[in-house]
Design a protein around this motif. Structure first.
Motif, PDB file in Angstrom:
ATOM      1  N   THR A  80       0.852  -1.192   0.000  1.00 47.71           N
ATOM      2  CA  THR A  80       0.000   0.000   0.000  1.00 47.71           C
ATOM      3  C   THR A  80       0.882   1.234   0.000  1.00 47.71           C
ATOM      4  O   THR A  80       2.054   1.179   0.365  1.00 47.71           O
ATOM      5  CB  THR A  80      -0.927   0.027   1.233  1.00 47.71           C
ATOM      6  N   SER A  82       0.954   5.719  -1.514  1.00 49.08           N
ATOM      7  CA  SER A  82       0.305   6.844  -2.180  1.00 49.08           C
ATOM      8  C   SER A  82       0.603   6.778  -3.678  1.00 49.08           C
ATOM      9  O   SER A  82       1.655   6.307  -4.101  1.00 49.08           O
ATOM     10  CB  SER A  82       0.794   8.162  -1.600  1.00 49.08           C
ATOM     11  N   HIS A  95      -4.089   6.576  -0.709  1.00 53.53           N
ATOM     12  CA  HIS A  95      -4.124   5.166  -0.339  1.00 53.53           C
ATOM     13  C   HIS A  95      -4.531   4.313  -1.539  1.00 53.53           C
ATOM     14  O   HIS A  95      -5.679   4.303  -1.941  1.00 53.53           O
ATOM     15  CB  HIS A  95      -5.118   4.923   0.807  1.00 53.53           C
TER      16      HIS A  95
END
Length: 174
Positions: A80, A82, A95
């Motif tokens: 995970t 940005s 996210h």
């Protein structure tokens, strides 16, 4: 058969040879049917591998929606972080989820293509090879059927080496 006339002997021989030919024809038909069924199994395996690889490969090679994933956290199943789009005017996201284990550390930048919702896939050759993993596995399985069932050793060797090369290339780009 010492007391038989030659015509009767010939008649029995012809009858036996016809029955023998019919038996041989039935056996040949069974062999042909076996070959056709195994060729169908091979075609089904390769088609299933292509089907499973098609959609992720299209996303990986798509030119629209490309950007960079900055890894925040990586587990065994997914990473995970940005998302920063490379196209001007596209909206970044804080996210996004990459459903592939990268083994990357926090802060690593990975080129990705935007998928459905919050999901992204790897872009470029690494993403394409990762998307083709099901095809590589299907080629390896098909090689076993080609070698064992169809008895085409050279074809099986080439098919297996292609599948193995695809899997190895995907592993090297991860």
């Amino acid at each position: 058969m010492p007391g038989m006339t030659s015509a009767r002997r010939i008649g029995r021989a012809v009858k036996r040879s016809r029955m023998r030919r019919a038996g041989e024809s039935a056996y040949g038909l069974l062999l042909l049917l076996r070959q056709l069924v195994l060729a169908g199994v091979v075609a089904l395996l390769v088609a299933a591998g292509l089907w499973a690889s098609w959609h992720p490969a299209q996303q990986a090679m798509a030119t629209g929606g490309r950007g960079t994933l900055t890894v925040a956290d990586c587990s065994r199943e997914r990473c995970t972080g940005s998302y920063a789009p490379s196209a001007p005017g596209a909206a970044p996201s804080d996210h996004v989820i990459l459903e592939q284990a990268l083994g990357a550390h926090q802060g690593t930048k990975v080129p990705v293509a935007r998928g459905d919702g919050d999901e992204v896939v790897r872009a470029g050759w690494a993403g394409l090879l990762r998307a083709c993993l099901p095809l590589g596995g299907a080629l390896l399985l098909a090689a076993v059927v080609v070698a064992g069932g169809l008895r085409l050793r050279r074809t099986a060797r080439v098919t297996g080496l292609l599948g193995l090369a695809l899997l190895a290339a995907a592993a090297l780009t991860m």
